[in-house]
Design an enzyme around this catalytic site. Structure first.
Site, PDB file in Angstrom:
ATOM      1  N   HIS B  55       0.818  -1.211   0.000  1.00 43.72           N
ATOM      2  CA  HIS B  55       0.000   0.000   0.000  1.00 43.72           C
ATOM      3  C   HIS B  55       0.850   1.258   0.000  1.00 43.72           C
ATOM      4  CE1 HIS B  55      -3.943   1.950   0.637  1.00 43.72           C
ATOM      5  NE2 HIS B  55      -3.227   2.886   1.217  1.00 43.72           N
ATOM      6  N   ASP B  57       0.421   5.561  -1.147  1.00 46.07           N
ATOM      7  CA  ASP B  57      -0.507   6.613  -1.586  1.00 46.07           C
ATOM      8  C   ASP B  57       0.152   7.711  -2.423  1.00 46.07           C
ATOM      9  OD1 ASP B  57      -2.335   5.855   1.198  1.00 46.07           O
ATOM     10  OD2 ASP B  57      -3.387   6.409  -0.648  1.00 46.07           O
ATOM     11  N   GLU B 157      -8.980   2.227  -2.792  1.00 47.57           N
ATOM     12  CA  GLU B 157      -9.077   2.288  -1.338  1.00 47.57           C
ATOM     13  C   GLU B 157     -10.429   2.836  -0.907  1.00 47.57           C
ATOM     14  OE1 GLU B 157      -6.004   4.503   0.644  1.00 47.57           O
ATOM     15  OE2 GLU B 157      -6.365   3.500   2.544  1.00 47.57           O
ATOM     16  N   HIS B 184     -13.117   2.980   3.241  1.00 47.31           N
ATOM     17  CA  HIS B 184     -12.056   3.792   3.828  1.00 47.31           C
ATOM     18  C   HIS B 184     -12.577   4.197   5.195  1.00 47.31           C
ATOM     19  CE1 HIS B 184      -9.116   7.182   4.260  1.00 47.31           C
ATOM     20  NE2 HIS B 184      -8.337   6.197   3.863  1.00 47.31           N
ATOM     21  N   HIS B 230      -9.112  -0.991   7.031  1.00 43.94           N
ATOM     22  CA  HIS B 230     -10.083   0.093   7.182  1.00 43.94           C
ATOM     23  C   HIS B 230     -11.496  -0.364   7.489  1.00 43.94           C
ATOM     24  CE1 HIS B 230      -7.968   3.863   6.454  1.00 43.94           C
ATOM     25  NE2 HIS B 230      -7.326   3.307   5.457  1.00 43.94           N
ATOM     26  N   HIS B 251      -2.761  -2.927   4.726  1.00 41.17           N
ATOM     27  CA  HIS B 251      -1.908  -2.036   5.531  1.00 41.17           C
ATOM     28  C   HIS B 251      -2.493  -1.896   6.933  1.00 41.17           C
ATOM     29  CE1 HIS B 251      -4.842   0.551   3.562  1.00 41.17           C
ATOM     30  NE2 HIS B 251      -4.471   1.654   4.166  1.00 41.17           N
ATOM     31  N   ASP B 320       2.241   1.983   3.755  1.00 46.77           N
ATOM     32  CA  ASP B 320       1.343   3.131   3.899  1.00 46.77           C
ATOM     33  C   ASP B 320       2.076   4.464   3.738  1.00 46.77           C
ATOM     34  OD1 ASP B 320      -1.314   4.107   6.266  1.00 46.77           O
ATOM     35  OD2 ASP B 320      -1.142   4.319   4.090  1.00 46.77           O
TER      36      ASP B 320
END
Lengths: 400, 440
Positions: B55, B57, B157, B184, B230, B251, B320
């Protein structure tokens, strides 16, 4: 007396055999031409009927026996349809709401239709795949998105739809987008918002050229038509519009634009909707043929195509009530003296030429990008006008 | 004698100091050599088993910092972020799952469009740079390693990105998305988040609705990995029980080490084990130490603990990076993964166990998900639609036909294609006949 009767009978027999023979000859000839060149229709709204009538539940539909649409598999076969741009259309009501999601659902239903009937349909997204499908006796199935509202003013969305197989975008349906005016503006019933295309609209045109997405000018104002013809590097299409000179409806294409389409080597795919054919509620097959004749006269046979608009409209001409009837239109063209080459051009060769032209422009852009990266100047000389346009419309060539 | 003994004492004490000094130097050298060799070992191991990270971003940062204008940056070296090509290479990252994330605030607004834009930026990034290679299968992932490329995978996500639409899920798969986190930090109309940040779609005892199960079913059919990072624990449990394929936490870390709601409690770890799933440990400080700061040792505690609970075969790494602010000292960016591996080596993790953690577990799960897809290949695409009452909102239109496009006309079976020529011939015939008989 007896002699006269016998003579009369002979005359009758001879004349009727001539009649039968010539009709048969023309139909045989038409079918032969349609077996040599694919009939490529520019616009069919069957996916919209799937949504309206069946909520996109294809499991509830048998396309072999479906009787509530203009299009089903037996009719397609009888009509010798070889390639179809299926319309992924969602109404203008969805603009600024869930247009994108609904459009994805329409794209999905076309894919599912092809998966469900693999013996009939072959999904296609290139000129080569149209030819391949034709060679395999399957209907090449392409997707056109009908209305710029479907991309929610987002080039990223345009690109992902291209990735999903969409190969044309009709710039507007019957509503303005934030970047383009629709045909209703020409009727006076809506105000112009952009005087054609806004700056973003022009950037969109260049991006469509770069991607290899056909630009469809059905449903737009004449100003938009002219602006796109000014700036597009690739040929353009009208997926389902007819001749304004025959029926002065604002959905149709005026003569000056027809001539510009010739220069651009584009194609105008004639719409069969009565209101656009005769400007009245009724029409017949001959009236549709008049549009073909007219465009040939004004601009030549090289810009003509078929864009029936089946399953997207309610009123269709006598003799062309559904997709099985299209060979009769071909017969009529032959009867009016169209040559084999002209008919084949209209059936599919013109569209294939346009599609190949669009693909060529896409490939040149790819070269431009690589040249930019590698610093190889040679291939860029030819493409300098492109760089000028990028600069003018504030496009940045991707670094990579 | 006294002078002699003083000299002797002097020489004895100086030799003692000499020896101590030598011992100290030798000790330091040893330590240095051993430490150096551990670091070496870590790099050597990672060059043989380079990391698949679950994961990252970066796509979100590209949007925030550059509005997705890739032409403005050089992805080899990007400032203000923890990820770029140089550092991925330095950190022995051979494959990165890039997350496509859009804010929960976009749910039931323009989440779908924003999601497409994020997918587009990842696709562009991964196709425009020769160091990257976009992959969509386990085999392609393996091939990219042999070609010395950094494999890009795309994950979404948050289920809000599909706007409760299975066709949209399918289109995302077609765009290359191979994993989706069901939520999420907001509930969807059909799954529950671990966060109560947004007060939407609250339900009692219905953490994964019937439609939610249909989503999982369709993901299994497509071959898309189901990710329960999440989600609430109840949702994760429901998914683990329902899914036909292995499931991942892309993650998340251990709740027993740091009791943050984003982490996974022991009982859920055991369910994950039964599912042959994967927990990819999140490195964000707040999930590692439950405080703003953390260190590598604390991170390694998570690994040790989870290994003790469910075995090294259930563990992966989902850093992450870019998705959070605050990473442990020594693990500030994607070039630092070897330091973590070094720590684990020092804690006597075997090379086999670390090879599993670094990449083999993820590949196993990915291949298993593909196997389930193949087994389900005769199943038709799902036509299940979410009940309107579960999702109704002003931006969701129930379409009614507008004026221009309406119902098709009734079919006329008469085929009356005009034949002008025969009509003319008939007229001529009649005329001729009448002439013949009239002149009688």
């Amino acid at each position: 007396m007896l002699t006269k009767v016998v003579l009369a009978s002979c005359v009758v027999l001879w004349i009727s055999s001539c009649a039968v023979n010539s009709a048969e000859d023309l139909m045989t000839r038409a079918l032969r031409l349609m077996s040599e060149t694919p009939l490529i229709d520019g616009h069919n709204d069957l996916p919209w009927q799937f949504r309206k009538q069946f909520n996109n539940e294809l499991n509830k539909v048998d396309l072999h026996t479906l009787s509530t649409t203009h299009t089903n598999i037996p009719k397609i076969k009888e009509g010798r349809l070889s390639a179809q741009f299926w319309s992924a259309y969602v109404p203008c009501d969805t603009q600024y709401k869930d247009a994108v999601r609904q459009t994805l659902e329409q794209i999905d239903v076309v894919h599912r239709m092809c998966e469900k009937y693999p013996e009939t349909f072959m999904f296609a997204s290139s000129s080569k795949e149209i030819r391949d499908a034709f060679a395999m006796n399957k209907v090449a199935s392409l997707i056109g998105v009908e209305g710029g509202h479907s991309i929610d003013s987002s080039l990223g969305t345009l690109r992902t739809m291209y990735q999903l197989g969409v190969r044309y975008l009709t710039l507007t349906h019957s509503c303005n987008t934030p970047w383009a005016d629709n045909w209703l503006v020409d009727t006076g019933s809506e105000p112009s918002e952009h005087n054609g295309l806004s700056l973003f609209g022009k950037q969109l045109i260049l991006e469509m050229n770069r991607l290899g997405m056909l630009i469809d000018l059905a449903h737009v104002t004449v100003t938009v038509m002219n602006q796109v013809l000014d700036m597009s590097q690739a040929p353009v299409i009208f997926s389902h519009s007819s001749a304004y000179g025959v029926c002065p409806h604002k959905r149709n294409v005026p003569d000056e634009v027809l001539k510009r389409v010739v220069k651009k080597k584009g194609v105008v795919m004639v719409n069969f909707y009565n209101d656009y054919v005769t400007c009245s509620k009724t029409a017949n097959l001959s009236d549709v043929a008049d549009h073909f004749d007219y465009i040939k006269k004004v601009a030549g046979a090289d810009i003509i195509g078929f864009g029936g608009d089946y399953d997207g409209v309610t009123r269709l001409p006598e003799g062309l009530e559904d997709v099985s009837k299209v060979p009769n239109l071909v017969v009529e063209l032959l009867r009016r003296g169209w040559t084999d080459e002209e008919v084949k051009a209209a059936l599919g060769n013109n569209l294939l030429r346009v599609f190949e032209g669009v693909e060529r422009v896409r490939n040149e852009h790819t070269q431009l990008n690589s040249a930019h990266v590698s610093g190889y100047a040679g291939s860029t000389i030819r493409l300098i006008p492109l760089l000028y346009l990028y600069d003018k419309y504030e496009i940045q060539v991707s670094s990579g | 004698m006294n002078m002699l003994s003083r000299k002797t004492v002097k020489s004895v004490s100086s030799s003692f100091w000499m020896q101590s000094l030598v011992a100290l130097v030798v000790f330091c050298l040893c330590h240095l050599v051993c430490g150096y060799s551990e670091r070496d070992r870590a790099h050597d191991l990672m060059s043989r088993y380079p990391l698949i990270d679950g994961h990252n971003d970066l796509a979100l940062q590209l949007r925030i910092l550059h509005n997705n204008r890739l032409s403005q940056i050089d992805l080899h070296n990007v400032s203000k972020v923890a990820t770029d090509i140089s550092r991925l290479q330095a950190g022995h990252v051979q494959a990165q799952v890039f997350a496509v994330y859009v804010m929960c605030g976009a749910q039931q607004k323009d989440a779908v469009r924003l999601t497409l834009e994020q997918i587009d930026v990842v696709r562009r990034m991964c196709t425009e740079y020769q160091d990257f290679e976009l992959v969509t299968s386990a085999q392609e992932l393996k091939n990219s390693e042999m070609r010395h490329k950094i494999a890009c995978l795309i994950s979404v996500e948050g289920g809000h990105s599909i706007d409760s639409s299975l066709p949209t899920l399918r289109m995302l798969y077609q765009l290359g998305v191979r994993s989706m986190a069901l939520t999420h930090t907001c509930n969807t109309p059909w799954a529950e988040s671990s966060s109560k940040l947004y007060n939407v779609f609250q339900r009692q005892n219905n953490s994964l609705t019937e439609f939610g199960k249909a989503v999982v079913d369709e993901m299994n059919r497509l071959g898309m990995i189901v990710d329960v990072s999440h989600t609430s624990w109840d949702t994760a449990l429901a998914v683990l029980k329902h899914s036909k394929a292995s499931v991942i936490f892309s993650h998340s870390s251990s709740y027993s080490i740091c009791n943050h709601s984003r982490n996974v409690p022991d009982w859920l770890l055991h369910e994950l084990k039964k599912n042959r799933g994967l927990i990819m440990v999140n490195l964000h400080s707040k999930f590692i130490s439950c405080r703003d700061e953390a260190n590598i040792s604390r991170v390694a505690d998570h690994f040790d603990y989870i290994k003790k609970m469910i075995g090294a075969e259930s563990i992966g790494i989902g850093g992450d990076f870019e998705g959070a602010v605050g990473f442990p000292k020594g693990l500030e960016d994607v070039s630092k993964y070897p330091a973590l591996i070094q720590e684990l080596l020092q804690r006597n993790w075997t090379e086999n166990e670390l090879a599993d953690v670094l990449r083999r577990n993820f590949l196993r799960v990915f291949e298993e998900v593909e196997r389930v897809r193949d087994q389900l290949s005769s199943k038709r695409p799902s036509e299940i639609q979410i009940p309107l009452e579960e999702v109704q909102n002003p931006c969701r239109l129930v379409l009614t036909p507008p004026d221009v496009k309406g119902l098709p006309s009734d079919q006329n079976s008469s085929s009356s294609a005009e034949h002008r020529s025969p009509c003319l011939l008939i007229l001529v015939t009649v005329l001729l006949l009448s002439i013949l008989f009239v002149t009688e």
